[in-house]
Write an enzyme that holds these catalytic residues in place. Structure first.
Site, PDB file in Angstrom:
ATOM      1  N   HIS A  72       0.856  -1.198   0.000  1.00 21.63           N
ATOM      2  CA  HIS A  72       0.000   0.000   0.000  1.00 21.63           C
ATOM      3  C   HIS A  72       0.883   1.235   0.000  1.00 21.63           C
ATOM      4  CE1 HIS A  72      -4.149  -1.637   1.405  1.00 21.63           C
ATOM      5  NE2 HIS A  72      -3.493  -2.553   0.718  1.00 21.63           N
ATOM      6  N   TYR A 197      -9.570   5.688   6.874  1.00 23.96           N
ATOM      7  CA  TYR A 197      -9.727   6.134   8.263  1.00 23.96           C
ATOM      8  C   TYR A 197     -10.766   7.252   8.252  1.00 23.96           C
ATOM      9  CZ  TYR A 197      -5.376   3.677   9.529  1.00 23.96           C
ATOM     10  OH  TYR A 197      -4.409   2.729   9.764  1.00 23.96           O
ATOM     11  N   PRO A 289      -4.765   1.355  18.560  1.00 24.22           N
ATOM     12  CA  PRO A 289      -4.426   0.783  17.254  1.00 24.22           C
ATOM     13  C   PRO A 289      -4.511   1.740  16.069  1.00 24.22           C
ATOM     14  CG  PRO A 289      -6.552  -0.054  18.033  1.00 24.22           C
ATOM     15  CD  PRO A 289      -5.969   0.756  19.153  1.00 24.22           C
ATOM     16  N   LYS A 293       0.607   0.705  15.036  1.00 20.04           N
ATOM     17  CA  LYS A 293       1.995   0.701  15.501  1.00 20.04           C
ATOM     18  C   LYS A 293       2.335  -0.395  16.528  1.00 20.04           C
ATOM     19  CE  LYS A 293       3.748   3.842  13.047  1.00 20.04           C
ATOM     20  NZ  LYS A 293       3.427   3.011  11.866  1.00 20.04           N
ATOM     21  N   TYR A 381       3.659   6.962   9.602  1.00 14.97           N
ATOM     22  CA  TYR A 381       2.778   5.830   9.298  1.00 14.97           C
ATOM     23  C   TYR A 381       3.568   4.674   8.687  1.00 14.97           C
ATOM     24  CZ  TYR A 381      -1.423   3.255   8.085  1.00 14.97           C
ATOM     25  OH  TYR A 381      -2.390   2.282   8.009  1.00 14.97           O
TER      26      TYR A 381
HETATM   27  P1  RFL Z   1       1.097 -10.617  22.388  1.00 14.37           P
HETATM   28  O1  RFL Z   1       0.660 -10.773  20.973  1.00 14.37           O
HETATM   29  O2  RFL Z   1       0.093 -10.190  23.389  1.00 14.37           O
HETATM   30  O3  RFL Z   1       1.720 -12.005  22.834  1.00 14.37           O
HETATM   31  C1  RFL Z   1       2.060 -12.271  24.181  1.00 14.37           C
HETATM   32  C2  RFL Z   1       1.987 -13.758  24.404  1.00 14.37           C
HETATM   33  O4  RFL Z   1       2.375 -14.048  25.768  1.00 14.37           O
HETATM   34  C3  RFL Z   1       1.471 -15.006  26.314  1.00 14.37           C
HETATM   35  N1  RFL Z   1       1.485 -14.861  27.782  1.00 14.37           N
HETATM   36  C4  RFL Z   1       2.193 -15.674  28.583  1.00 14.37           C
HETATM   37  N2  RFL Z   1       2.978 -16.711  28.337  1.00 14.37           N
HETATM   38  C5  RFL Z   1       3.560 -17.336  29.396  1.00 14.37           C
HETATM   39  N3  RFL Z   1       3.361 -16.943  30.690  1.00 14.37           N
HETATM   40  C6  RFL Z   1       2.572 -15.906  30.988  1.00 14.37           C
HETATM   41  N4  RFL Z   1       2.376 -15.550  32.250  1.00 14.37           N
HETATM   42  C7  RFL Z   1       1.951 -15.215  29.913  1.00 14.37           C
HETATM   43  N5  RFL Z   1       1.122 -14.153  29.849  1.00 14.37           N
HETATM   44  C8  RFL Z   1       0.857 -13.958  28.546  1.00 14.37           C
HETATM   45  C9  RFL Z   1       0.136 -14.672  25.660  1.00 14.37           C
HETATM   46  O5  RFL Z   1      -0.747 -15.793  25.673  1.00 14.37           O
HETATM   47  C10 RFL Z   1       0.569 -14.290  24.244  1.00 14.37           C
HETATM   48  O6  RFL Z   1       0.589 -15.419  23.369  1.00 14.37           O
HETATM   49  O7  RFL Z   1       2.324  -9.601  22.512  1.00 14.37           O
HETATM   50  P2  RFL Z   1       3.539  -9.320  21.489  1.00 14.37           P
HETATM   51  O8  RFL Z   1       4.157 -10.612  21.015  1.00 14.37           O
HETATM   52  O9  RFL Z   1       4.388  -8.286  22.121  1.00 14.37           O
HETATM   53  O10 RFL Z   1       2.835  -8.712  20.178  1.00 14.37           O
HETATM   54  C11 RFL Z   1       2.188  -7.454  20.226  1.00 14.37           C
HETATM   55  C12 RFL Z   1       1.060  -7.392  19.182  1.00 14.37           C
HETATM   56  O11 RFL Z   1       0.240  -8.536  19.339  1.00 14.37           O
HETATM   57  C13 RFL Z   1       0.216  -6.105  19.317  1.00 14.37           C
HETATM   58  O12 RFL Z   1       1.041  -4.997  19.562  1.00 14.37           O
HETATM   59  C14 RFL Z   1      -0.602  -5.818  18.026  1.00 14.37           C
HETATM   60  O13 RFL Z   1      -1.537  -6.822  17.783  1.00 14.37           O
HETATM   61  C15 RFL Z   1      -1.315  -4.450  18.128  1.00 14.37           C
HETATM   62  N6  RFL Z   1      -2.169  -4.172  16.968  1.00 14.37           N
HETATM   63  C16 RFL Z   1      -1.642  -3.690  15.784  1.00 14.37           C
HETATM   64  N7  RFL Z   1      -0.299  -3.508  15.660  1.00 14.37           N
HETATM   65  C17 RFL Z   1       0.240  -3.094  14.471  1.00 14.37           C
HETATM   66  O14 RFL Z   1       1.474  -2.913  14.407  1.00 14.37           O
HETATM   67  N8  RFL Z   1      -0.528  -2.876  13.344  1.00 14.37           N
HETATM   68  C18 RFL Z   1      -1.881  -3.028  13.373  1.00 14.37           C
HETATM   69  O15 RFL Z   1      -2.536  -2.890  12.329  1.00 14.37           O
HETATM   70  C19 RFL Z   1      -2.492  -3.434  14.637  1.00 14.37           C
HETATM   71  N9  RFL Z   1      -3.820  -3.603  14.741  1.00 14.37           N
HETATM   72  C20 RFL Z   1      -3.550  -4.347  17.068  1.00 14.37           C
HETATM   73  C21 RFL Z   1      -4.364  -4.053  15.918  1.00 14.37           C
HETATM   74  C22 RFL Z   1      -4.154  -4.824  18.238  1.00 14.37           C
HETATM   75  C23 RFL Z   1      -5.522  -4.979  18.307  1.00 14.37           C
HETATM   76  N10 RFL Z   1      -6.061  -5.476  19.515  1.00 14.37           N
HETATM   77  C24 RFL Z   1      -6.946  -6.582  19.571  1.00 14.37           C
HETATM   78  C25 RFL Z   1      -5.528  -5.010  20.764  1.00 14.37           C
HETATM   79  C26 RFL Z   1      -5.729  -4.194  15.972  1.00 14.37           C
HETATM   80  C27 RFL Z   1      -6.322  -4.627  17.173  1.00 14.37           C
HETATM   81  C28 RFL Z   1      -7.819  -4.718  17.189  1.00 14.37           C
HETATM   82  C1  PHB Z   2      -6.239  -3.963  10.825  1.00 11.13           C
HETATM   83  O1  PHB Z   2      -6.303  -4.271   9.624  1.00 11.13           O
HETATM   84  O2  PHB Z   2      -6.555  -4.757  11.721  1.00 11.13           O
HETATM   85  C2  PHB Z   2      -5.796  -2.604  11.200  1.00 11.13           C
HETATM   86  C3  PHB Z   2      -5.329  -1.743  10.211  1.00 11.13           C
HETATM   87  C4  PHB Z   2      -4.922  -0.457  10.562  1.00 11.13           C
HETATM   88  C5  PHB Z   2      -4.989  -0.044  11.864  1.00 11.13           C
HETATM   89  C6  PHB Z   2      -5.432  -0.907  12.851  1.00 11.13           C
HETATM   90  C7  PHB Z   2      -5.848  -2.199  12.519  1.00 11.13           C
HETATM   91  O3  PHB Z   2      -4.623   1.235  12.171  1.00 11.13           O
END
Ligand code: RFL
Ligand code: PHB
Length: 386
Positions: A72, A197, A289, A293, A381
């Protein structure tokens, strides 16, 4: 058991670190609280920066991303009936790539398993000794101990690693937003070829995607709302009201295959190191989100920690590990700022006065008409350099 690095958490941070270390002959064991199927069922990020893609390439895990990811070069912003596009290419020679976090996690598990990587799933009662260092945990009723050189705390916001740092040795900075995001995944073609957005008087909306036949949509909702209360029809009707007519009319709707609410929070823990324990990713910081980032900032932590561990194992040099927290935090705070700015610009806040809404509109109008403002958005971004 013995290993070089004990990794708490088998999410993207822990898996990517483990695979990068493996490439350099540094051993690790991953402890994960959930089952692998549970980790792979979480629908999260979708927008990847080049920094993360470079790390996946170095880890040898980018074949599917390169074949199936979507490049993109810009994104669309709308307010009321108006819309404009920020073209990243006008300002920086770098696209973002749309490829699901779920797929990255799947690819990383496949790579770790093919290389004989060591995991423990369904672990309980993880206790970290950051000075030993060592980690004890229970699995299937049996207690086990790992002796190691370092512990990487990659266990997300609700994990144990951050809480292992004594309260008087850490400082936490937090802002909880008075709303959440209700998200759905649906097997329908995306409404537009790029992300949209939307700032509307009914609240924020985001149109995203995973591929040509799989769409991801979000709408701002009450922080205490319940996803089960939202029928698919109610979701689509609300989304349409928040988009300019030309996008609302083009929206293809269908049954949702996932529906959930995520709270919005900004959070940073300082420092990100204590003894031989290093925090990585959501364990140390959370962004709302809006700026996409979270995963990308987790990846920049992995980069700095990986460089520090390489310097130690290849040259016996501790200086990069000693500088880990300050280097990682310098970039984290910039991602926090961008995510906070973009969240503030695009959402409706409960206490927002008419003046505040005029300020949002003026800022959006400035962004629409000013190449300087668009440049600032574009470089953030697509991702600041490591
Ligand atoms: P995670 O993915 O939370 O993984 C942590 C893991 O640790 C386990 N855990 C344990 N294991 C052992 N002992 C314990 N006591 C434990 N406690 C927990 C958990 O089960 C899990 O498997 O953290 P990590 O690896 O640092 O990754 C971070 C990302 O997952 C997170 O920052 C992103 O998903 C955020 N996010 C987005 N980030 C982007 O860069 N681009 C995006 O487009 C984006 N969209 C989003 C998002 C997060 C969202 N939500 C649901 C919060 C969209 C959404 C809706
Ligand atoms: C997504 O596709 O889940 C998504 C994309 C952009 C964002 C957050 C989430 O800023």
């Amino acid at each position: 058991m013995k290993t070089h690095v004990a990794i708490i958490g088998g999410g993207p941070s822990g898996l990517l670190l483990s695979q990068l270390l493996h490439i350099r002959g540094i051993s690790s064991i991953i402890l994960e609280r959930q089952s692998k199927a549970h980790v792979l069922s979480r629908i999260r990020a979708g927008v990847l920066e080049q920094g993360l893609i470079g790390l996946l390439r170095e880890a040898g895990v980018c074949d599917r991303l390169e074949a199936e990811g979507f490049r993109h070069d810009g994104t669309v912003l709308t307010f009321d009936e108006q819309s404009f596009r920020v073209d990243f290419k006008d300002f920086i020679d770098q696209p973002v790539v749309v490829y699901g976090q779920t797929e990255i996690t799947r690819d990383l598990y496949a790579a770790r398993e093919a290389a004989g990587g060591r995991f423990e799933f369904n672990v309980e009662d993880v206790v970290i000794d950051p000075h030993g260092p060592s980690v004890s945990y229970a699995v299937g009723g049996e207690t086990r101990v790992i002796e190691c050189d370092f512990v990487a705390g990659c266990d997300g916001f609700h994990g144990v690693s951050r809480k292992t740092i004594p309260q008087d040795k850490r400082q936490e900075f937090e802002k909880v937003y008075p709303f959440g995001w209700l998200g759905i995944l649906s097997e329908t073609p995306p409404v537009h070829e790029e992300l949209i957005y939307a700032n509307s008087e009914r609240g924020f909306a985001l149109c995203s995607m995973r591929n040509n036949a799989l769409s991801r949509y979000y709408i701002q909702c009450d922080a205490n709302d319940d996803a089960a209360r939202w029928s698919d029809d109610a979701f689509w009707a609300e989304l349409k009201k928040r988009l300019p007519a030309k996008f609302a009319d083009a929206l293809v709707t269908g049954p949702s295959i996932e529906k959930s609410i995520a709270p919005l929070r900004s959070f940073v823990c300082e420092p990100m190191q204590y003894g031989k324990l290093f925090l990585c990713g959501d364990a140390a910081h959370i962004v709302p989100p809006t700026g996409a980032k979270g995963l990308n900032t987790a990846a920049s932590d992995v980069h700095y920690l990986y460089q520090g561990l390489r310097a130690f194992y290849q040259r016996g040099d501790m200086s990069e590990l000693d500088a880990y927290s300050s280097k990682a935090l310098a970039r984290v705070w910039k991602a926090e700022r961008f995510s906070w700015w973009f969240t503030s610009l695009m959402h409706r806040f409960p206490d927002q006065a008419a003046f505040d809404i005029k300020m949002q509109k003026a800022e959006l109008e400035f962004l629409r008409s000013s190449p300087a403002a668009q440049a600032a958005m574009a470089v953030n971004y697509v991702g600041l350099p490591y």
